[in-house]
Write a protein that holds these residues in place. Sequence first.
Motif, PDB file in Angstrom:
ATOM      1  N   ASP A 149       0.865  -1.168   0.000  1.00 40.16           N
ATOM      2  CA  ASP A 149       0.000   0.000   0.000  1.00 40.16           C
ATOM      3  C   ASP A 149       0.906   1.222   0.000  1.00 40.16           C
ATOM      4  OD1 ASP A 149       0.893   0.290   2.583  1.00 40.16           O
ATOM      5  OD2 ASP A 149      -0.985  -0.301   3.524  1.00 40.16           O
ATOM      6  N   ALA A 150       0.321   2.389   0.192  1.00 37.19           N
ATOM      7  CA  ALA A 150       1.103   3.620   0.102  1.00 37.19           C
ATOM      8  C   ALA A 150       2.158   3.722   1.191  1.00 37.19           C
ATOM      9  CB  ALA A 150       0.168   4.832   0.170  1.00 37.19           C
ATOM     10  N   LEU A 151       2.025   2.917   2.247  1.00 38.94           N
ATOM     11  CA  LEU A 151       2.939   3.043   3.384  1.00 38.94           C
ATOM     12  C   LEU A 151       4.342   2.541   3.087  1.00 38.94           C
ATOM     13  CD1 LEU A 151       0.547   1.986   6.276  1.00 38.94           C
ATOM     14  CD2 LEU A 151       0.897   4.229   5.252  1.00 38.94           C
ATOM     15  N   THR A 163      -2.791   6.425  -7.491  1.00 43.10           N
ATOM     16  CA  THR A 163      -2.308   5.925  -8.782  1.00 43.10           C
ATOM     17  C   THR A 163      -1.029   5.119  -8.603  1.00 43.10           C
ATOM     18  OG1 THR A 163      -3.230   7.893  -9.841  1.00 43.10           O
ATOM     19  CG2 THR A 163      -1.660   6.594 -11.111  1.00 43.10           C
ATOM     20  N   THR A 164      -0.067   5.654  -7.879  1.00 41.95           N
ATOM     21  CA  THR A 164       1.202   4.952  -7.687  1.00 41.95           C
ATOM     22  C   THR A 164       1.014   3.678  -6.870  1.00 41.95           C
ATOM     23  OG1 THR A 164       1.647   6.381  -5.785  1.00 41.95           O
ATOM     24  CG2 THR A 164       2.591   7.035  -7.882  1.00 41.95           C
ATOM     25  N   THR A 165       0.098   3.699  -5.909  1.00 42.96           N
ATOM     26  CA  THR A 165      -0.165   2.499  -5.117  1.00 42.96           C
ATOM     27  C   THR A 165      -0.739   1.387  -5.982  1.00 42.96           C
ATOM     28  OG1 THR A 165      -0.554   3.808  -3.114  1.00 42.96           O
ATOM     29  CG2 THR A 165      -1.442   1.583  -3.149  1.00 42.96           C
ATOM     30  N   MET A 202      -2.803  -5.997   1.088  1.00 46.92           N
ATOM     31  CA  MET A 202      -2.761  -5.135  -0.087  1.00 46.92           C
ATOM     32  C   MET A 202      -3.976  -4.231  -0.104  1.00 46.92           C
ATOM     33  SD  MET A 202      -2.223  -6.393  -4.009  1.00 46.92           S
ATOM     34  CE  MET A 202      -0.727  -7.240  -3.540  1.00 46.92           C
ATOM     35  N   ARG A 203      -3.746  -2.939  -0.231  1.00 46.37           N
ATOM     36  CA  ARG A 203      -4.831  -1.980  -0.348  1.00 46.37           C
ATOM     37  C   ARG A 203      -4.615  -1.179  -1.627  1.00 46.37           C
ATOM     38  NH1 ARG A 203      -4.752   0.986   5.337  1.00 46.37           N
ATOM     39  NH2 ARG A 203      -2.548   0.578   5.087  1.00 46.37           N
ATOM     40  N   PHE A 204      -5.628  -1.107  -2.440  1.00 53.82           N
ATOM     41  CA  PHE A 204      -5.486  -0.452  -3.728  1.00 53.82           C
ATOM     42  C   PHE A 204      -5.893   1.012  -3.685  1.00 53.82           C
ATOM     43  CE2 PHE A 204      -5.509  -4.874  -4.809  1.00 53.82           C
ATOM     44  CZ  PHE A 204      -4.591  -4.971  -5.815  1.00 53.82           C
TER      45      PHE A 204
END
Length: 210
Positions: A149-151, A163-165, A202-204
């Motif tokens: 995820d973004a983390l 978008t990048t995630t 996983m988080r989208f």
Amino acid sequence: MRRTAPHRPCRRRRPRGRGGGRRRAAAGHGLSRTASRGGIEIVSRDPDAAPRIGLGLLEHPDDLRRMVSGIHHMRQVAKSSPLRNHIKAETWPGLVVTTGADLERAVLEGKNICCHAIGTCVMGRERTSAAVVDQSGTVHGTDGLYVMDALIRPDIPELPTGTTTMMSAERIADDLRQGDCPPDNLREPAAGQRPARTHVAMRFCQTSYA
């Protein structure tokens, strides 16, 4: 900056009143990489006491200069054809606000923040101080545990984190499907052996707060 302009709604809406409602469009800009820095201060020995958080928004002169420059740029865009044919008025900060000092005052009075939390579970080499996962999303020191995820981003992207995630998650998911990730538990189990479990967190969508 909010401007009056036509837009395409997702569904038809009934006009408000006999004359219909005014159409509005909003345009804004912000800084992904800032020179200003905030801080967190512990104010009590009580672990339940909230800390004092200072955001430090626009305290560095370069950040304020870039925000004012952004207003000038957006005004130039608004004057370009065919957009200029649809704009009736600028509602903020208003075309009467033209001098550098007035624009700086408007920006400081109207400043806001939109946060996407990243980097608390960053990607990097094992045994480095901050790294939690490697380039495949594998949590260091584990087998079959992945985070995507973004983390895990080690720095702030200069575009929306969602978008990048999604792009990173798709890449890691493809590697998992193709068996390109390093852990042995992704290989086919031997005859009579139960396959190892693989856990993927996983988080989208981006983690965000305001």
